[in-house]
Design a protein around this motif. Structure first.
Motif, mmCIF file in Angstrom:
data_model
loop_
_atom_site.group_PDB
_atom_site.id
_atom_site.type_symbol
_atom_site.label_atom_id
_atom_site.label_comp_id
_atom_site.label_asym_id
_atom_site.label_seq_id
_atom_site.Cartn_x
_atom_site.Cartn_y
_atom_site.Cartn_z
ATOM 1 N N PHE A 1 69.588 41.271 63.858
ATOM 2 C CA PHE A 1 70.363 41.004 62.640
ATOM 3 C C PHE A 1 70.290 39.531 62.245
ATOM 4 O O PHE A 1 70.277 39.189 61.063
ATOM 5 N N ARG A 2 70.224 38.657 63.242
ATOM 6 C CA ARG A 2 70.176 37.219 62.962
ATOM 7 C C ARG A 2 68.932 36.839 62.164
ATOM 8 O O ARG A 2 68.922 35.826 61.467
ATOM 9 N N GLY A 3 67.897 37.654 62.261
ATOM 10 C CA GLY A 3 66.668 37.374 61.536
ATOM 11 C C GLY A 3 66.859 37.362 60.029
ATOM 12 O O GLY A 3 66.128 36.682 59.304
ATOM 13 N N PHE A 4 67.852 38.116 59.550
ATOM 14 C CA PHE A 4 68.108 38.173 58.115
ATOM 15 C C PHE A 4 68.882 36.956 57.620
ATOM 16 O O PHE A 4 69.095 36.800 56.416
ATOM 17 N N GLN A 63 60.333 45.238 60.554
ATOM 18 C CA GLN A 63 59.669 44.204 61.336
ATOM 19 C C GLN A 63 60.590 43.007 61.599
ATOM 20 O O GLN A 63 60.593 42.456 62.701
ATOM 21 N N VAL A 64 61.355 42.611 60.599
ATOM 22 C CA VAL A 64 62.289 41.491 60.771
ATOM 23 C C VAL A 64 63.335 41.841 61.821
ATOM 24 O O VAL A 64 63.625 41.045 62.723
ATOM 25 N N SER A 115 52.247 34.609 56.508
ATOM 26 C CA SER A 115 53.525 35.262 56.798
ATOM 27 C C SER A 115 53.567 35.817 58.217
ATOM 28 O O SER A 115 52.549 36.239 58.761
ATOM 29 N N ARG A 116 54.736 35.819 58.820
ATOM 30 C CA ARG A 116 54.913 36.399 60.151
ATOM 31 C C ARG A 116 54.760 37.910 60.110
ATOM 32 O O ARG A 116 54.317 38.526 61.073
ATOM 33 N N PHE A 117 55.171 38.515 59.014
ATOM 34 C CA PHE A 117 55.210 39.970 58.913
ATOM 35 C C PHE A 117 54.223 40.448 57.852
ATOM 36 O O PHE A 117 54.113 39.868 56.777
ATOM 37 N N LYS A 118 53.528 41.544 58.180
ATOM 38 C CA LYS A 118 52.488 42.049 57.292
ATOM 39 C C LYS A 118 52.655 43.549 57.077
ATOM 40 O O LYS A 118 52.907 44.286 58.023
#
Length: 317
Positions: free
Chosen positions: A182-185, A175-176, A147-150
């Motif tokens: 916002f585009r990350g969601f 983190q996102v 995963s990118r986020f931990k």
């Protein structure tokens, strides 16, 4: 002589809407809780490189249970419950579009195809941000390195002790947003549409088709609900098999943070060949078939319970 339809379809105008929505929320919640572990396993299988972590669905189930406990199979579930909103939006859109299309076409396949695709478009617009967060949470634990986020170790310990906490969720959301805004969601939104619109558009016509075929060979006294419960998983297996390649691409785009659907598709094909397109298919079918039974039995029962009082006596099931 025109053949009489053996399985009656309850249309939108036949329903008591207050009963329909109140019972629908409970049905949707129970369905999601039942199939969530299979969804988590499917996500991890699709994101892993080759067989670096798990060799298959059963292997993944055993390893997660052994290393993370039952709670590990429900990582991200609390966040995923917010998709109850999209579930109600899906049902409403499907029924309303079906009613609209029926004014222009009496063909049941056409009505199901258009309504199913439209319902998925609306639902995915609501669901994708929730999926982004819940999928990142699914990858924590054994799949964290993919995963990118931990999340922080302390939060992982709290989760492993089955404490109800939203600390992991807040951390992933922060983190996102920090990484992509916002585009990350809505990362993978196009991939989600390309996966779920065809899946939904195919499921409903196949569901009615299999139901009609079964009704032709089943004894006349066979309950319609039983035939529908058989048709549902058959339709789910068919639609899942057809759309699985796009589902693998969708999972990788959303979890790994890729921006190009086409590039992800090409890389997957280059690294793992055509076989890579079938990753997670068994888990997807394992989850979709029981899900289809639960959804069909629940949804058709819900519609029967929600029939307008003046129509109850006139219907035979």
């Amino acid at each position: 002589m025109e053949q009489k339809r053996t399985i009656q379809i309850i249309e939108w105008e036949d329903l008591d809407k207050r009963k329909f929505y109140s019972l629908g929320v409970f049905m949707t919640m129970m369905t999601r809780a039942t199939v969530y572990p299979a969804t988590l396993i499917r996500t991890r299988l699709q994101v892993q490189k080759g067989t670096s972590l798990y060799t298959g669905t059963f292997d993944a189930f055993c390893k997660i249970l052994r290393a993370e406990g039952v709670w590990g199979l429900y990582r991200g579930f609390m966040v995923n419950t917010f998709t109850l909103v999209s579930g109600q939006a899906y049902i409403t859109t499907y029924e309303l579009v079906r009613k609209y299309v029926s004014q222009h076409s009496s063909n049941n396949t056409v009505k199901s195809l258009v309504a199913g695709g439209s319902a998925s478009l609306v639902a995915q617009t609501i669901t994708v941000p929730i999926d982004i967060v819940s999928q990142q949470l699914m990858m924590q634990g054994q799949g964290q390195h993919l995963s990118r986020f931990k999340v922080k170790p302390k939060m992982m310990v709290a989760a492993s002790k089955r404490k109800v906490t939203f600390g992991e969720t807040r951390e992933i959301i922060k983190q996102v947003f920090a990484a992509d805004g916002f585009r990350g969601f809505y990362r993978g939104y196009l991939a989600s549409l390309l996966t779920y619109i065809p899946n939904s558009a195919l499921w409903w016509p196949f569901y009615h088709f299999y139901g009609e075929q079964l009704s032709k060979v089943a004894p006349s006294e066979c309950p319609h609900l039983l035939l529908q419960a058989m048709a549902g998983p058959m339709a789910a297996a068919t639609a899942s098999t057809i759309t699985n390649p796009m589902d693998v691409v969708r999972a990788r785009v959303q979890v790994e943070g890729r921006s190009s659907v086409m590039e992800t598709f090409k890389q997957l094909l280059a690294e793992e060949g055509v076989w890579g397109m079938s990753k997670g298919l068994s888990a997807r079918i394992i989850s979709s078939m029981p899900t289809a039974v639960v959804i069909v039995v629940g949804y058709e029962t819900l519609k029967r319970l929600s029939l307008r009082p003046d129509l109850v006596a006139s219907r035979h099931w």
